[in-house]
Design a protein around this motif. Structure first.
Motif, PDB file in Angstrom:
ATOM      1  N   LYS A  67       0.817  -1.219   0.000  1.00 49.62           N
ATOM      2  CA  LYS A  67       0.000   0.000   0.000  1.00 49.62           C
ATOM      3  C   LYS A  67       0.851   1.269   0.000  1.00 49.62           C
ATOM      4  O   LYS A  67       0.314   2.378   0.026  1.00 49.62           O
ATOM      5  CB  LYS A  67      -0.932   0.023   1.210  1.00 49.62           C
ATOM      6  N   LEU A  68       2.158   1.105  -0.068  1.00 53.95           N
ATOM      7  CA  LEU A  68       3.065   2.236   0.038  1.00 53.95           C
ATOM      8  C   LEU A  68       2.848   3.233  -1.099  1.00 53.95           C
ATOM      9  O   LEU A  68       2.720   2.850  -2.265  1.00 53.95           O
ATOM     10  CB  LEU A  68       4.512   1.729   0.019  1.00 53.95           C
ATOM     11  N   GLU A  69       2.810   4.522  -0.725  1.00 50.51           N
ATOM     12  CA  GLU A  69       2.667   5.596  -1.701  1.00 50.51           C
ATOM     13  C   GLU A  69       3.919   6.458  -1.763  1.00 50.51           C
ATOM     14  O   GLU A  69       4.326   6.878  -2.847  1.00 50.51           O
ATOM     15  CB  GLU A  69       1.460   6.468  -1.348  1.00 50.51           C
ATOM     16  N   LEU A  70       4.496   6.736  -0.627  1.00 49.40           N
ATOM     17  CA  LEU A  70       5.710   7.543  -0.573  1.00 49.40           C
ATOM     18  C   LEU A  70       6.776   6.778   0.192  1.00 49.40           C
ATOM     19  O   LEU A  70       6.544   6.338   1.322  1.00 49.40           O
ATOM     20  CB  LEU A  70       5.442   8.889   0.094  1.00 49.40           C
ATOM     21  N   PHE A  71       7.948   6.640  -0.441  1.00 50.48           N
ATOM     22  CA  PHE A  71       9.043   5.860   0.137  1.00 50.48           C
ATOM     23  C   PHE A  71      10.308   6.681  -0.016  1.00 50.48           C
ATOM     24  O   PHE A  71      10.821   6.868  -1.114  1.00 50.48           O
ATOM     25  CB  PHE A  71       9.139   4.518  -0.604  1.00 50.48           C
ATOM     26  N   ASP A  72      10.837   7.208   1.105  1.00 49.55           N
ATOM     27  CA  ASP A  72      11.966   8.131   1.051  1.00 49.55           C
ATOM     28  C   ASP A  72      13.049   7.719   2.041  1.00 49.55           C
ATOM     29  O   ASP A  72      12.887   7.843   3.262  1.00 49.55           O
ATOM     30  CB  ASP A  72      11.481   9.558   1.362  1.00 49.55           C
ATOM     31  N   TYR A  73      14.164   7.202   1.494  1.00 48.02           N
ATOM     32  CA  TYR A  73      15.354   6.867   2.286  1.00 48.02           C
ATOM     33  C   TYR A  73      16.524   7.756   1.878  1.00 48.02           C
ATOM     34  O   TYR A  73      17.685   7.429   2.118  1.00 48.02           O
ATOM     35  CB  TYR A  73      15.732   5.402   2.065  1.00 48.02           C
ATOM     36  N   ASN A  74      16.243   8.882   1.265  1.00 51.45           N
ATOM     37  CA  ASN A  74      17.269   9.794   0.771  1.00 51.45           C
ATOM     38  C   ASN A  74      18.223  10.239   1.878  1.00 51.45           C
ATOM     39  O   ASN A  74      17.823  10.420   3.029  1.00 51.45           O
ATOM     40  CB  ASN A  74      16.565  11.013   0.151  1.00 51.45           C
ATOM     41  N   ASP A  75      19.495  10.405   1.499  1.00 49.71           N
ATOM     42  CA  ASP A  75      20.487  11.013   2.390  1.00 49.71           C
ATOM     43  C   ASP A  75      20.727  10.195   3.656  1.00 49.71           C
ATOM     44  O   ASP A  75      20.539  10.660   4.774  1.00 49.71           O
ATOM     45  CB  ASP A  75      20.057  12.433   2.741  1.00 49.71           C
ATOM     46  N   ASN A  76      21.165   8.942   3.445  1.00 54.09           N
ATOM     47  CA  ASN A  76      21.611   8.076   4.531  1.00 54.09           C
ATOM     48  C   ASN A  76      22.914   7.409   4.104  1.00 54.09           C
ATOM     49  O   ASN A  76      23.625   7.933   3.233  1.00 54.09           O
ATOM     50  CB  ASN A  76      20.529   7.035   4.858  1.00 54.09           C
ATOM     51  N   TYR A  77      23.227   6.275   4.719  1.00 55.73           N
ATOM     52  CA  TYR A  77      24.452   5.546   4.369  1.00 55.73           C
ATOM     53  C   TYR A  77      24.118   4.117   3.957  1.00 55.73           C
ATOM     54  O   TYR A  77      24.882   3.187   4.213  1.00 55.73           O
ATOM     55  CB  TYR A  77      25.423   5.539   5.547  1.00 55.73           C
ATOM     56  N   LEU A  78      22.984   3.938   3.312  1.00 54.75           N
ATOM     57  CA  LEU A  78      22.561   2.616   2.892  1.00 54.75           C
ATOM     58  C   LEU A  78      23.396   2.150   1.695  1.00 54.75           C
ATOM     59  O   LEU A  78      23.846   2.954   0.877  1.00 54.75           O
ATOM     60  CB  LEU A  78      21.080   2.634   2.523  1.00 54.75           C
ATOM     61  N   SER A  79      23.579   0.850   1.594  1.00 51.63           N
ATOM     62  CA  SER A  79      24.447   0.293   0.557  1.00 51.63           C
ATOM     63  C   SER A  79      23.825  -0.974  -0.011  1.00 51.63           C
ATOM     64  O   SER A  79      22.682  -1.327   0.290  1.00 51.63           O
ATOM     65  CB  SER A  79      25.839   0.017   1.134  1.00 51.63           C
ATOM     66  N   GLY A  80      24.606  -1.675  -0.840  1.00 46.50           N
ATOM     67  CA  GLY A  80      24.117  -2.899  -1.459  1.00 46.50           C
ATOM     68  C   GLY A  80      23.327  -2.610  -2.724  1.00 46.50           C
ATOM     69  O   GLY A  80      23.279  -1.474  -3.221  1.00 46.50           O
TER      70      GLY A  80
END
Length: 945
Positions: free
Chosen positions: A416-429
């Motif tokens: 049901k996700l409409e907005l998904f924001d992980y901007n500006d972190n240190y995520l990788s892979g």
């Protein structure tokens, strides 16, 4: 006694008795008929029963009394879309207890005769379009318990006499244009008051020091969205019956008392956002066991958020955005563990604070959570896998933190996700491959992380995706063609500063809604794709710092809405196309390429701050300020210039014979005068959005009759009228084009009104007089009725004859008023509404008092715009069940822009000239609306349940 006399006497007595019993009925009957006569539109036929075939007491919406069975005690007509004014005869319904006209389109002033209704207990006029001031006579209705006037256009000060209504329990004034010190001057004397709704007005002043004594029965107080200030006096917290408090969007300051949770134990809603409260939040807030809604956003609260929701089973949402809460310590988020038993919680927001620590796994227990928004804090660690158990999530915002680890494939559970924001972190892979289940996803932002690998082709399956930003990562490989599927609704695509390579797929032409495309700082190569010219909604195009070669394609000529174009640091060559000087560019970067030849001199090429052309060693010419070398003479030009000019002249002459020619019918009354007016007007004006005249013909025909004609520049795309009512199977006039046309027309009027030595009034603005050139730029023409304002002012008789066109002419012209700028603005407003609604103001439905202005205004105020706008505007958008507000926030931002344009049209076409918007203000608001439509930079906010 004479028998004959006795019979007459008995008959007279009988008649008098009968007259006495019928007379009250007659008074109410006359009043109701008068009320009906002022209603100009009854779309549901609710008043069909209001006729002489039925007794008044059987008319729909009418209730009669029990003690006085022939007298009307209730008039209830809510939610019927009735249009009209309220007759002053309403004041003759002297037995009336309830008057309920909720959610209709009544306009005009509230009749002061309502003050005659001494038995009135409930007056409900909410959600109409009443204007003017609240009549002071209402204070005579001393039995009033409910006075509900919210959602109108009422203005001015609140009559101080309303303080006499000591029995009043409900006072509802929200969403008007009222001003004054409502609490100190009026409400403080209403000792029976239980509900005060006064949000979204212009009230000022402070909360009275004695409010805790004077209004002891107060349970609901909504005064948000005003200009109130000061501190909350201590006595306010003595109002122990308070259940809902909304003080948002004012200028209150100070601190909250430490014992607030004990002194206001019945609070279910507490909103104090967007003020200047400061200090620590009291721990006693945890004592509010009945709390459902807590809104503390945009204040200056500091320190740890020591809050426990363990004893709040009904809690629905908590919003503490934009404060200074948190100390960046590991236990900052310990309060989240206390929400484990809040089974109804659907919204949790704490963005822009100083929270440190990690997210607890217990978040996975909040099964009803639809919004989890904690961006721009100092939260670290990995994102707990339990978060992906929240299958009802619609907004997940964790941007601007310090999260590490991978993006779990379990995210596919959040369908049901409409907005998904992980901007500006240190995520990788790598990015997960499975995105096919996200049918509601509207915005994805994974920029400014350390993702690597390729772009998943399954992102192309997200058919409702509007914004995709994955810039500033370490992604590589080529662009998957699936990303550009024909069903895509992408408005913004950000791919910049990765390690992407290869040619741009030709399928990019299918992104017909694309407004912003940024693929700078990669290793794309080959020629610029000609198919990109099909993306004619583009406003920003960034393709710098790549390996592109070749010329700028001619197909780019169709990108007429571009405001920013960056092609710098490539290997592009050839001439700089002259069509760029006609674009509304505010930024053009062509630096460090291999362009050559003379640069254009108009448009952005005259803007020293907006143009960058360094690093091109073979360019020349341009304006002097560029300090470029003079272009060498063309050796082939000598001796040929005169021949070429003759050819051009012949071509122009021939074109004029088949181009746009207006032949004057001299048999029509005033035609010669109209011809002279048009010639005189056109001689004195020059503007991009005014129709250019090629030549004037004034002669005689073969039969010796006078012949007069105007030869205009040919407009290849015909008139705006043709486009508004064009068959959708032929071509659709997009929303962006309509906004551009509106700005073009407004700019033309602004020039005529304010940019000429003597203001010129067009007097006949309508869609058939607005013509579109090859680039869909609008040009206003037909100045046959135009008047110079100075002359019209000096000679009133010259304006009396001005009729314009029915439906577009300002109403005051029909009363003999002089021509004015406001008259043109009225016509412009009607044109705006016609563009958005695709209904002619002279259509059959606009009879019996209804006009296009009222039709649009009524729909706007009743949240029914989605039902009246041109459906072709939304063909590329979606629809969802629910009201218009849900559509605006869930499906497509176009609705919001359309509403803004219609509101501008309504403001421009107000009945009274002095109430109309100025044309220069209309241009400003239209430009803001256009920028909002084009840039689309704001995130979609979650729906409230």
């Amino acid at each position: 006694m004479n028998p004959k006399f006795t019979f007459v006497f008995i008959l007279l007595i009988h008649f008098l008795c009968l007259f006495h019993s019928v007379f009250p009925f007659t008074v109410d009957h006359v009043a109701l008929v008068a009320i009906k006569s002022r209603i100009t539109l009854d779309p549901r036929g609710v008043l069909n029963t209001w006729n002489n075939s039925l007794p008044v007491c059987e008319w729909e919406g009418v209730t009669c009394g029990t003690k006085h069975p022939h007298r009307v005690v209730g008039l209830n007509l809510p939610n019927n879309n009735l249009v009209g004014t309220l007759s002053p005869y309403v004041g003759n319904l002297s037995f009336l207890h309830v008057l309920n006209l909720y959610n209709n389109s009544f306009r005009g002033h509230i009749p002061p005769q309502i003050g005659n209704l001494l038995r009135l207990r409930s007056l409900q006029l909410v959600k109409n379009t009443f204007e003017g001031e609240i009549p002071a006579n209402v204070s005579r209705c001393l039995n009033l318990k409910q006075l509900q006037l919210s959602g109108n256009n009422l203005g001015g000060f609140i009559p101080s006499q309303l303080s006499l209504l000591t029995k009043l329990q409900v006072l509802s004034l929200s969403y008007n244009r009222l001003k004054g010190d409502i609490l100190n001057k009026v409400a403080i004397n209403l000792t029976s008051l239980q509900i005060l709704l006064a949000s979204n007005n212009s009230f000022h002043g402070s909360i009275p020091d004695n409010i805790g004594v004077a209004l002891q029965n107060l349970a609901y107080i909504y005064i948000s969205g005003n200009k109130m200030s000061g501190i909350i006096p201590p006595s306010f917290y003595n109002l122990s019956r308070l259940q809902q408090v909304s003080l948002e969007k004012n200028k209150f300051h100070g601190t909250l008392p430490l014992d607030i949770g004990f002194r206001l134990p019945q609070l279910t809603a507490f909103f104090i956002g967007k003020n200047s409260f400061h200090g620590n939040l009291p721990t006693s807030l945890s004592n509010l066991t009945q709390l459902e809604q807590l809104g503390l956003y945009s204040n200056k609260f500091t320190g740890k958020f020591i809050f426990s929701a363990r004893n709040m089973p009904n809690l629905l949402f908590v919003e503490v955005n934009s404060n200074y809460l948190g100390t960046r310590e590991a236990d900052d988020l310990s309060f989240l563990q206390t929400f484990a038993n809040c089974s109804k919680l659907y919204r949790l927001e704490a963005s822009f604070n100083n929270f440190g620590g990690i997210l607890p796994a217990s978040l996975g227990n909040l099964s009803e959570l639809t919004v989890f928004n904690f961006p721009y804090n100092k939260i670290s660690g990995s994102i707990p896998s339990s978060l992906y158990n929240l299958i009802n999530l619609r907004v997940l915002g964790l941007q601007g933190n310090q999260f590490t680890g991978n993006l779990s494939p379990q995210i596919q559970k959040l369908t049901k996700l409409e907005l998904f924001d992980y901007n500006d972190n240190y995520l990788s892979g790598t990015l997960p491959n499975s995105w096919g289940n996200f049918s509601h996803l509207s915005e994805v932002n994974l920029a400014n992380n350390r993702f690597e690998g390729t772009i998943p082709s399954s992102l192309g399956s997200c058919n409702n995706l509007l914004y995709l930003t994955i810039s500033n990562n370490r992604l590589s490989g080529t662009l998957p063609p699936q990303l550009f599927q024909a069903s895509s609704m992408l408005v913004e695509l950000g791919l910049s500063y990765n390690q992407l390579q290869g040619v741009i797929p030709v399928e990019i032409e299918q992104l017909r809604n694309l407004v912003v495309l940024d693929m700078s700082g990669n290793s794309f190569l080959g020629k610029l794709p000609t198919t990109l010219g099909s993306c004619n909604e583009l406003v920003e195009l960034h393709m710098g710092e790549n390996l592109f070669t070749g010329f700028i394609p001619q197909s780019f000529k169709s990108l007429t809405g571009l405001r920013v174009l960056n092609l710098s640091h490539n290997k592009l060559s050839g001439p700089i196309p002259r069509f760029l000087e006609n674009f509304p560019l505010v930024g053009l970067d062509l630096s460090f390429d291999n362009f050559e030849g003379e640069i254009p001199r108009k448009g952005v090429f005259m803007n020293l701050s907006g143009l960058k052309i360094l690093g091109n060693n073979k360019i020349c010419g341009g304006i002097l300020e560029h300090h470029l070398p003079t272009c060498p003479p063309n050796n082939d030009s000598k001796g040929k210039g005169s021949k070429l000019s003759v050819v051009v002249i012949v071509i122009i002459a021939v074109a004029s014979l088949v181009a746009a020619v207006k032949v004057i019918n001299l048999e029509e009354r005033g035609a010669a005068k109209s011809f002279m007016a048009e010639c005189e007007t056109l001689r004195s004006i020059r503007h991009r959005n005014l129709l250019k005249i090629v030549t004037v013909c004034s002669s005689t025909d073969f039969q010796g009759n006078d012949f007069k004609a105007l030869v205009y520049e040919f407009m290849t795309n015909g008139s705006l009228h043709q486009w508004i009512f064009m068959d959708a199977r032929v071509r659709i006039l997009s929303l962006l084009h309509r906004v551009d046309i509106a700005i073009d027309v407004a700019s033309a009027l602004d020039y005529l009104h304010n940019g000429c030595g003597t203001p010129i009034i067009h007097c006949d603005l309508k869609p058939s007089n607005i013509l579109l050139d090859n680039d869909m730029v609008a040009h206003v023409g037909d100045f046959g009725l135009a008047r110079f304002l100075l002359r019209a002012t000096a000679n009133n008789s010259s304006s009396i004859a001005v009729k314009g066109t029915v439906g577009y002419a300002a109403p005051e012209y029909g009363l003999g008023s002089m021509v004015s700028k406001e008259g043109d603005v009225y016509s412009f407003g009607i044109v705006l509404l016609e563009m958005m609604i695709s209904k002619s103001p002279t259509g059959e439905m606009f009879e019996r008092g209804l006009n296009l202005h009222n039709y649009a205004n009524s729909a706007a105020l009743s949240d029914q715009l989605v039902n009246i706008i041109d459906p072709r505007l939304l063909e590329n958008g979606g629809t969802s069940e629910g009201n218009e507000g849900e559509i605006l926030t869930e499906v497509h931002r176009k609705h919001k822009c359309i509403r803004s344009i219609i509101e501008i049209g309504v403001k421009c076409s107000m009945e009274s000239p002095q109430d109309r918007m100025k044309i220069e203000d209309a241009i400003g608001e239209l430009q803001v609306t256009k920028d909002a439509l084009l840039k689309q930079l704001h995130v979609i906010r979650a729906k409230r349940v």
